[in-house]
Design a protein around this motif. Structure first.
Motif, mmCIF file in Angstrom:
data_model
loop_
_atom_site.group_PDB
_atom_site.id
_atom_site.type_symbol
_atom_site.label_atom_id
_atom_site.label_comp_id
_atom_site.label_asym_id
_atom_site.label_seq_id
_atom_site.Cartn_x
_atom_site.Cartn_y
_atom_site.Cartn_z
ATOM 1 N N ARG B 48 3.837 -12.362 -1.133
ATOM 2 C CA ARG B 48 2.860 -11.270 -1.168
ATOM 3 C C ARG B 48 2.435 -10.813 0.227
ATOM 4 O O ARG B 48 1.736 -9.807 0.347
ATOM 5 C CB ARG B 48 1.656 -11.686 -2.017
ATOM 6 C CG ARG B 48 1.951 -11.558 -3.504
ATOM 7 C CD ARG B 48 1.042 -12.396 -4.361
ATOM 8 N NE ARG B 48 1.274 -12.156 -5.785
ATOM 9 C CZ ARG B 48 2.319 -12.602 -6.484
ATOM 10 N NH1 ARG B 48 3.257 -13.315 -5.874
ATOM 11 N NH2 ARG B 48 2.450 -12.331 -7.764
ATOM 12 N N ASN B 51 4.885 -7.411 1.697
ATOM 13 C CA ASN B 51 4.678 -5.969 1.494
ATOM 14 C C ASN B 51 3.201 -5.592 1.615
ATOM 15 O O ASN B 51 2.797 -4.514 1.172
ATOM 16 C CB ASN B 51 5.228 -5.529 0.134
ATOM 17 C CG ASN B 51 4.483 -6.136 -1.028
ATOM 18 O OD1 ASN B 51 3.700 -7.069 -0.835
ATOM 19 N ND2 ASN B 51 4.722 -5.638 -2.219
ATOM 20 N N LEU B 53 0.573 -6.927 0.113
ATOM 21 C CA LEU B 53 -0.359 -7.245 -0.987
ATOM 22 C C LEU B 53 -1.407 -8.234 -0.482
ATOM 23 O O LEU B 53 -2.557 -8.216 -0.897
ATOM 24 C CB LEU B 53 0.400 -7.827 -2.182
ATOM 25 C CG LEU B 53 1.089 -6.810 -3.094
ATOM 26 C CD1 LEU B 53 1.967 -7.500 -4.119
ATOM 27 C CD2 LEU B 53 0.065 -5.922 -3.806
ATOM 28 N N PHE B 57 -4.548 -6.575 -1.162
ATOM 29 C CA PHE B 57 -4.842 -6.733 -2.587
ATOM 30 C C PHE B 57 -5.548 -8.051 -2.866
ATOM 31 O O PHE B 57 -6.406 -8.129 -3.735
ATOM 32 C CB PHE B 57 -3.535 -6.633 -3.381
ATOM 33 C CG PHE B 57 -3.742 -6.376 -4.830
ATOM 34 C CD1 PHE B 57 -3.887 -5.076 -5.305
ATOM 35 C CD2 PHE B 57 -3.816 -7.416 -5.723
ATOM 36 C CE1 PHE B 57 -4.101 -4.838 -6.637
ATOM 37 C CE2 PHE B 57 -4.030 -7.188 -7.068
ATOM 38 C CZ PHE B 57 -4.169 -5.893 -7.525
ATOM 39 N N HIS B 58 -5.143 -9.086 -2.153
ATOM 40 C CA HIS B 58 -5.772 -10.413 -2.319
ATOM 41 C C HIS B 58 -6.561 -10.691 -1.045
ATOM 42 O O HIS B 58 -5.985 -11.106 -0.034
ATOM 43 C CB HIS B 58 -4.710 -11.497 -2.507
ATOM 44 C CG HIS B 58 -3.874 -11.301 -3.734
ATOM 45 N ND1 HIS B 58 -4.286 -11.654 -4.989
ATOM 46 C CD2 HIS B 58 -2.648 -10.749 -3.888
ATOM 47 C CE1 HIS B 58 -3.362 -11.344 -5.866
ATOM 48 N NE2 HIS B 58 -2.348 -10.803 -5.226
ATOM 49 N N VAL B 78 -0.219 -1.022 1.239
ATOM 50 C CA VAL B 78 0.939 -1.413 0.402
ATOM 51 C C VAL B 78 1.739 -0.170 0.021
ATOM 52 O O VAL B 78 2.971 -0.188 0.014
ATOM 53 C CB VAL B 78 0.440 -2.134 -0.877
ATOM 54 C CG1 VAL B 78 1.607 -2.577 -1.734
ATOM 55 C CG2 VAL B 78 -0.442 -3.307 -0.518
ATOM 56 N N GLN B 79 1.011 0.926 -0.272
ATOM 57 C CA GLN B 79 1.664 2.167 -0.718
ATOM 58 C C GLN B 79 2.574 2.766 0.346
ATOM 59 O O GLN B 79 3.415 3.609 0.037
ATOM 60 C CB GLN B 79 0.611 3.213 -1.117
ATOM 61 C CG GLN B 79 -0.106 2.888 -2.420
ATOM 62 C CD GLN B 79 -1.332 2.031 -2.208
ATOM 63 O OE1 GLN B 79 -1.464 1.356 -1.194
ATOM 64 N NE2 GLN B 79 -2.218 2.030 -3.181
ATOM 65 N N PHE B 82 5.952 -0.017 0.150
ATOM 66 C CA PHE B 82 6.615 -0.480 -1.073
ATOM 67 C C PHE B 82 8.062 -0.027 -1.193
ATOM 68 O O PHE B 82 8.836 -0.637 -1.931
ATOM 69 C CB PHE B 82 5.802 -0.067 -2.303
ATOM 70 C CG PHE B 82 5.990 1.370 -2.716
ATOM 71 C CD1 PHE B 82 5.334 2.389 -2.059
ATOM 72 C CD2 PHE B 82 6.820 1.690 -3.776
ATOM 73 C CE1 PHE B 82 5.499 3.708 -2.439
ATOM 74 C CE2 PHE B 82 6.989 3.012 -4.162
ATOM 75 C CZ PHE B 82 6.325 4.024 -3.486
#
Lengths: 218, 543
Positions: B48, B51, B53, B57-58, B78-79, B82
């Motif tokens: 993770r 990329n 994340l 994200f975390h 991330v966008q 990806f």
């Protein structure tokens, strides 16, 4: 093939007609026409399953109305409720949730909002399968979760694993969506909808019929 | 392409312990890297970071740098990454969020803002490459597990990334699907794509990878070319090496081989010797029949899903039900524990007809541990979770529960919430819970899925202990190596029918049967067959 937005407006018009009537025969006729459409689409079986769920609700609604406004009003209320829900059942068998979402984007609905709507519909059967797995796992542990009143006593054994798994699924889903660029500006769409002459014709016809219907109602 | 320098990461939601420590790693296109380590070692966390994340994200405390194509992930969303580093997650169900396969493949391309005509072309190309042309208009949630894996892979490949990262891509797949995905990955790598596979099972990947990174407690402990890493003691990191590697080392061959044919070829002049005793597959000295079926059949929607099933399960035996995805294994399981009612035939428990018995009533005799323990946890303490069945059936024996806790190494976890345990710990709690009501029969549904070598070894010992104390154990699995080491009898299924049942060695020798069932013989069997002509055999250790 009509644009999903046209279908949505026609369904809203039909529902309005059912809601506005004060004649049980008119609501029943609308319901019959909707059922004929459903049969034509080959969806009678799922409709009957759905009707089995809705009918008790309609009867209850009718009884409550009858208690306050008399027997005839109660019967009319029950038929109207069944007719309105039948109209939307017919709408959803004729229109995919993703089609509707994509079409509403054409009317300015943000993609994120349309996606949430589509994904919510998409994941109903997934959650259903998860619920089934939880029930099965608990039955195998001796918890009587077979249909019946005894199952109600054991609601935490059903609800807690299911809710926790739904949270987990939502988290995994959000991660997977981020990993495919969800939320990136400048998104394109492979499918776009445009209102055509036949859509406007259908809408005009529907509007005239509804106006005539309201006029006849007096 | 991906450059990681002195990376430390601590989850803000965790215990404060570092999930990754001092990671330095470079990954380039055109290379096949296998990242392996025991469950909870940090493999998925590392993936993770590739990329972005992690940390976007975390959330957590991140030190050091991760750059992708020269861009630091800490400053890049991330966008924006990806399409360069595509990450395929373990659970396909949570990665499929579109109504059709075609829309699923289009999702990422639409995110890139690609014109519709080009999207159509890329979808057609990737669908042709992965053989998905006939599935494009289908609902991805209604596909088989193997097909869903292919769709998630295709959704990422459609983006034409430079690096493809796959987190446990072979979990829950039968041999045929494993081979199909292996072939696809090998082809992609030859075309210049970088492949990173995170796995704790080495067997499906080790022959294809050109570099192995071993991670343990969040740090990289080994990193190098395949043969060099395979020459190290990987067992101490919870990894089970393929038999060919193990034999290469034991026989002192000049090269570490990943293929048994190569071992056999180089070892043909070496006198073989017995180096370790073969573990006892249980079932040879079984007792009375406890559970049996007579002409059991099931139909749904006009289709026959079980056809004339006749089997007997004896006390003190271990039986494995094997077959490809969709063979009917799970359907049979649901009939053995009363979850489903057959449309024909009978289910007998110690001679008594229980065909119409409820699953909750059968639970006193048949314990079931499903693949996903999260389906059953609802108590706040492990001790209460284990005691659910005996409390309901009225046969609570605290001494037995304490013994189970000791046997499964749960003593220190008894006061903890089951939801907060690691995957392996959850499995152990589920097994203890299935046994707490003292059932005569224990059914284990895919017990080794996603579990490392330590867990497999512990589970194997538990199964042997259980059969020695007279329990019957039924394993439903794709993991034929484990089934071979534990079960004295196999039932081979395909298309809802039992093709044949008997000793695994006899069944695996029947090539036609194995082909029909979509199964491949185990490495252990292949080596035993090779050794058959020799005077003495080199037998492998426990699987």
């Amino acid at each position: 093939m009509l644009d999903p937005r046209t279908k949505l407006i026609l369904a809203l018009m039909a529902a309005a007609a059912a809601a506005l009537t004060d004649k049980p025969a008119a609501a029943a006729a609308l319901m019959a026409a909707t059922i004929a459409f459903i049969i034509r689409r080959g969806a009678l079986k799922p409709f009957l399953r759905w009707l089995a769920m809705v009918l008790p609700m309609a009867v209850f609604f009718g009884l409550v109305t009858a208690y306050g406004a008399g027997k005839a009003a109660g019967m009319l209320a029950a038929i109207k409720l069944a007719a309105i829900t039948a109209v939307f059942f017919a709408f959803f068998i004729a229109t995919g949730a993703d089609e509707l979402g994509d079409a509403l984007i054409g009317w300015g609905l943000p993609f994120e909002a349309a996606f949430v709507f589509t994904a919510a519909m998409q994941f109903v059967p997934v959650i259903g399968r998860k619920a089934r797995r939880v029930i099965d796992a608990q039955r195998c542990r001796g918890i009587p979760m077979e249909p019946g009143w005894r199952a109600v006593r054991h609601w935490p054994a059903f609800l807690i694993p299911l809710v926790l798994q739904c949270f987990r699924l939502a988290e995994e889903l959000a991660e997977a969506m981020a990993a495919r660029g969800f939320g990136r500006p400048g998104r394109s769409f492979t499918r776009t909808f445009r209102m055509k002459v036949r859509d406007w014709t259908a809408l005009l016809t529907g509007a005239l019929l509804l106006a005539a219907y309201i006029y006849c109602q007096g | 392409m991906i450059h990681i320098r002195q990376l430390d990461f601590t989850y803000s939601s965790g215990s404060g312990q570092k999930a990754l420590g001092n990671i330095c790693l470079d990954i380039e296109p055109g290379r096949y890297v296998l990242i392996c380590g025991r469950s909870g070692s940090g493999k998925s966390t590392l993936c993770r970071t590739f990329n972005g994340l992690i940390p976007h994200f975390h959330p957590g405390k991140m030190e050091g740098t991760v750059t992708v194509a020269g861009r630091p992930t800490s400053e890049t969303l991330v966008q924006a990454l990806f399409d360069k580093v595509a990450l395929v997650f373990q659970n396909p169900e949570a990665q499929l969020f579109s109504p059709t396969v075609k829309r699923e493949l289009a999702f990422g391309l639409e995110s890139l803002g690609m014109p519709a005509a080009r999207i159509e072309r890329q979808i057609a190309a990737v669908a042709a490459e992965l053989g998905l042309e006939n599935l494009l208009e289908l609902d991805p949630h209604k596909l088989s597990g193997g097909q869903q894996h292919l769709v998630t892979l295709a959704a990422m490949l459609a983006l034409k990334p430079r690096i493809l990262v796959l987190d446990e891509p072979f979990a829950n797949l039968d041999g045929r699907h494993v081979q199909a995905i292996r072939r696809i990955l090998a082809r992609l790598r030859a075309e210049g794509l970088g492949i990173v596979v995170c796995e704790h099972r080495l067997r499906p990947t080790v022959a294809d990878a050109d570099r192995i990174v071993v991670i343990d407690r969040g740090t990289i402990v080994l990193d190098g070319p395949c043969r060099r890493v395979l020459g190290s003691d990987l067992r101490r990191y919870g990894l089970q090496v393929p038999l060919a590697v193990e034999l290469s080392r034991k026989l002192g061959l000049q090269k570490i081989h990943t293929d048994l044919q190569q071992v056999a070829s180089e070892a043909k002049d070496i006198p073989l010797q017995e180096v370790s005793p073969s573990p006892r597959a249980t079932g040879q000295q079984a007792g009375d029949v406890i559970l049996s079926t007579r002409h059991l059949s099931a139909r749904t929607g006009g289709l026959t899903i079980l056809d004339d099933i006749n089997l007997e399960i004896q006390a003190g035996s271990c039986l494995a039900i094997v077959g490809a995805n969709g063979a009917g294994k799970t359907t049979l399981l649901r009939h053995l524990n009363g979850l489903a009612r057959p449309s024909g035939g009978r289910l007998l428990l110690k001679g008594k007809d229980v065909t119409r018995a409820r699953a909750s009533a059968l639970a006193r005799h048949v314990g079931t541990a499903f693949q996903n323990p999260a389906d059953q946890f609802f108590k706040l303490k492990v001790s209460d979770e284990i005691a659910v069945t005996p409390r309901i059936t009225g046969n609570l024996d605290q001494g037995w529960i304490d013994e189970l806790a000791q046997r499964f190494g749960l003593e220190k976890l008894m006061q903890r919430a089951p939801f907060r345990l690691s995957a392996g710990e959850k499995k152990r709690v589920a097994f203890a819970a299935a046994l707490a009501g003292k059932p005569e029969i224990l059914i284990l549904d895919e017990p080794t899925a996603g579990q490392d070598a330590d867990f497999r070894e512990a589970l194997g010992k538990t199964i042997r202990d259980l059969t020695e104390t007279g329990h019957a154990v039924i394993i439903i699995t794709h993991d034929l190596e484990f089934a071979h080491s534990q079960a004295g009898r196999w039932i081979v299924m395909a298309g809802g029918r039992i093709l044949r049942q008997g000793r695994p060695e006899v069944l695996m020798a029947d090539r036609q049967l194995m082909d029909q069932a979509g199964l491949e013989p185990t490495e252990r069997f292949l080596w035993q067959r090779y050794c058959a002509g020799k005077k003495r055999c080199l037998t492998p250790g426990p699987s």
